[in-house]
Design an enzyme around this catalytic site. Structure first.
Site, PDB file in Angstrom:
ATOM      1  N   GLY A 194     -24.199  10.771 -61.940  1.00  0.00           N
ATOM      2  CA  GLY A 194     -25.237  10.171 -62.768  1.00  0.00           C
ATOM      3  C   GLY A 194     -25.189  10.746 -64.169  1.00  0.00           C
ATOM      4  O   GLY A 194     -24.223  11.397 -64.574  1.00  0.00           O
ATOM      5  N   ASP A 195     -26.250  10.503 -64.915  1.00  0.00           N
ATOM      6  CA  ASP A 195     -26.326  10.997 -66.295  1.00  0.00           C
ATOM      7  C   ASP A 195     -26.776  12.453 -66.364  1.00  0.00           C
ATOM      8  O   ASP A 195     -26.503  13.143 -67.360  1.00  0.00           O
ATOM      9  CB  ASP A 195     -27.291  10.134 -67.116  1.00  0.00           C
ATOM     10  CG  ASP A 195     -28.701  10.126 -66.515  1.00  0.00           C
ATOM     11  OD1 ASP A 195     -28.827  10.218 -65.275  1.00  0.00           O
ATOM     12  OD2 ASP A 195     -29.663  10.027 -67.289  1.00  0.00           O
ATOM     13  N   THR A 220     -34.751  12.046 -60.697  1.00  0.00           N
ATOM     14  CA  THR A 220     -34.202  13.297 -61.227  1.00  0.00           C
ATOM     15  C   THR A 220     -35.381  14.149 -61.665  1.00  0.00           C
ATOM     16  O   THR A 220     -36.506  13.673 -61.720  1.00  0.00           O
ATOM     17  CB  THR A 220     -33.264  13.010 -62.420  1.00  0.00           C
ATOM     18  OG1 THR A 220     -32.682  14.210 -62.856  1.00  0.00           O
ATOM     19  CG2 THR A 220     -33.992  12.395 -63.575  1.00  0.00           C
ATOM     20  N   GLY A 224     -29.069   6.320 -64.143  1.00  0.00           N
ATOM     21  CA  GLY A 224     -28.135   6.996 -65.039  1.00  0.00           C
ATOM     22  C   GLY A 224     -27.052   6.095 -65.595  1.00  0.00           C
ATOM     23  O   GLY A 224     -26.504   6.356 -66.674  1.00  0.00           O
ATOM     24  N   ARG A 226     -20.092   9.488 -56.919  1.00  0.00           N
ATOM     25  CA  ARG A 226     -20.795   8.904 -58.076  1.00  0.00           C
ATOM     26  C   ARG A 226     -21.492  10.008 -58.882  1.00  0.00           C
ATOM     27  O   ARG A 226     -22.204  10.848 -58.335  1.00  0.00           O
ATOM     28  CB  ARG A 226     -21.822   7.887 -57.589  1.00  0.00           C
ATOM     29  CG  ARG A 226     -22.671   7.252 -58.704  1.00  0.00           C
ATOM     30  CD  ARG A 226     -23.998   7.934 -58.875  1.00  0.00           C
ATOM     31  NE  ARG A 226     -24.872   7.258 -59.832  1.00  0.00           N
ATOM     32  CZ  ARG A 226     -26.024   7.753 -60.272  1.00  0.00           C
ATOM     33  NH1 ARG A 226     -26.446   8.924 -59.836  1.00  0.00           N
ATOM     34  NH2 ARG A 226     -26.745   7.107 -61.136  1.00  0.00           N
ATOM     35  N   THR A 252     -34.601  10.085 -67.500  1.00  0.00           N
ATOM     36  CA  THR A 252     -34.783   9.837 -66.071  1.00  0.00           C
ATOM     37  C   THR A 252     -34.411   8.380 -65.799  1.00  0.00           C
ATOM     38  O   THR A 252     -34.139   7.631 -66.730  1.00  0.00           O
ATOM     39  CB  THR A 252     -36.239  10.069 -65.652  1.00  0.00           C
ATOM     40  OG1 THR A 252     -37.064   9.173 -66.399  1.00  0.00           O
ATOM     41  CG2 THR A 252     -36.682  11.495 -65.915  1.00  0.00           C
ATOM     42  N   GLY A 253     -34.406   8.007 -64.549  1.00  0.00           N
ATOM     43  CA  GLY A 253     -34.123   6.613 -64.222  1.00  0.00           C
ATOM     44  C   GLY A 253     -32.657   6.403 -63.915  1.00  0.00           C
ATOM     45  O   GLY A 253     -31.929   7.334 -63.580  1.00  0.00           O
TER      46      GLY A 253
HETATM   47  N1  GLY Z   1     -30.894   9.872 -63.655  1.00  0.00           N
HETATM   48  C1  GLY Z   1     -30.379  10.302 -62.439  1.00  0.00           C
HETATM   49  C2  GLY Z   1     -29.234   9.540 -61.934  1.00  0.00           C
HETATM   50  O1  GLY Z   1     -29.041   8.400 -62.278  1.00  0.00           O
HETATM   51  O2  GLY Z   1     -28.496  10.070 -61.152  1.00  0.00           O
END
Ligand code: GLY
Length: 242
Positions: free
Chosen positions: A190-191, A160, A214, A188, A211-212
Site C-alpha cells: 500500500g501507500d 491504516t 493506497g 501487495r 489513509t484510505g
Molecule cells: N492506506 C493503506 C493501504 O492502502 O494499504
C-alpha cells in the site's frame, strides 16, 4: 507547544504519544511508541496484531517513518511474522544505507535486529478471512486474480494508522502502519510505507500522511505533493485540494 495529529484508528496510542511529547521527548520517539500500541491493539483490524490477512491467510504488514529535521526515512513492506513493523522501519532508517525493505529481506532484517516476532493473525481475523473466502470462492475456480478483484468491493478493504507530530524543539515526524487492503493479493504494497505517497515530513513546511485506498495515493504521491504545494506558497486548503 507540541502538536499531534492522528486518525481514529490510533486511539490506543494517543495518550502515550501526548505524554511523551509533553515530556520533551522527540516526535520520532513519541510517534513510534504510539504506533506500537496501535499495532498491539487487536481491535485495530487494519494494523499489526489483529490486522486482516492477505488472500492466502498471511498477515503482511507495511510501515514507514520519516524525520522532518533530516529528511531521513525508513520503511518496510509485506513484512510477516513480526509484531512492530514501525520499529523495524525505524531501524531501517537508522542502521542501513537504505530506505525501504520488503518481503523476505525485511523479515531477515527484523530478525537481525532482534525485533519482536509473533503471529499477527487472531481467531477473529482468521474467521473474517474464512467467511469472506466461503462467500466468494467458486469451486473449482479459486483463481487469486479473480478473488482479488472481488476484494475491491469489500467494505473493510482499506485502513491504516497515521501519526503526525511536532515536538517542543519544532521537529516534525510522520509515521504510518497498516496491514493494508483486507484479503489483498499476496505481496501487495500500500501507500503506508512509500515515502512521499503515504507519509512525508519536512521541518520547513510540515508533515502529511494518508489513509484510505493506497492505490490512489500511490498514483499521486499525495503526501509529498501536499508538502510541495505548501513549499510553493499555497495555503493548506489549496494544497490539500490540489
Ligand atoms: N492506506 C493503506 C493501504 O492502502 O494499504
Amino acid at each position: 507547544m507540541a502538536v499531534l495529529l492522528t486518525n481514529s484508528v490510533a486511539t490506543n496510542g494517543i495518550n502515550k504519544t501526548v505524554q511523551m511529547l509533553n515530556q520533551n521527548v522527540s516526535s520520532l520517539d513519541a510517534i513510534e511508541s504510539g504506533i506500537r500500541l496501535v499495532e498491539s491493539d487487536p481491535e485495530a483490524v487494519w494494523v499489526g496484531y489483529g490486522g486482516h490477512p492477505n488472500l492466502l491467510g498471511t498477515v503482511e504488514l507495511d510501515a514507514g517513518i520519516m524525520d522532518g529535521l533530516t529528511l531521513n526515512a525508513g520503511a518496510v513492506g509485506a513484512l510477516s511474522g513480526y509484531l512492530h513493523p514501525i520499529s523495524v522501519a525505524r531501524n531501517v532508517m537508522e542502521k542501513l544505507p537504505h530506505v525501504f525493505l520488503a518481503g523476505n529481506g525485511a523479515a531477515k532484517f527484523a530478525k537481525d535486529c532482534n525485533a519482536e516476532s509473533g503471529d499477527n493473525l487472531t481467531m477473529r481475523t482468521c474467521k473474517d478471512w474464512n467467511d469472506w473466502l466461503n462467500n466468494n470462492r467458486n469451486w473449482p475456480d479459486v483463481s487469486l486474480i479473480r478473488l482479488s478483484m472481488l476484494t475491491a468491493n469489500n467494505k473493510t478493504a482499506k485502513g491504516t494508522t497515521i501519526f503526525l507530530a511536532q515536538d517542543n524543539d519544532g521537529n516534525f515526524s510522520a509515521g504510518s502502519s497498516s496491514s493494508g487492503w483486507s484479503f489483498k493479493y499476496p505481496g501487495r504494497l500500500g501507500d503506508s510505507p512509500v515515502i512521499g505517497s503515504g507519509i512525508y515530513a519536512d521541518n520547513r513546511y510540515g508533515a502529511a500522511a494518508c489513509t484510505g485506498m493506497g492505490e490512489l495515493t500511490l498514483r499521486s504521491n499525495t503526501a509529498r505533493s501536499v508538502i510541495l504545494y505548501l513549499k510553493m506558497n499555497m495555503t493548506l486548503k489549496e494544497a490539500c485540494y490540489e
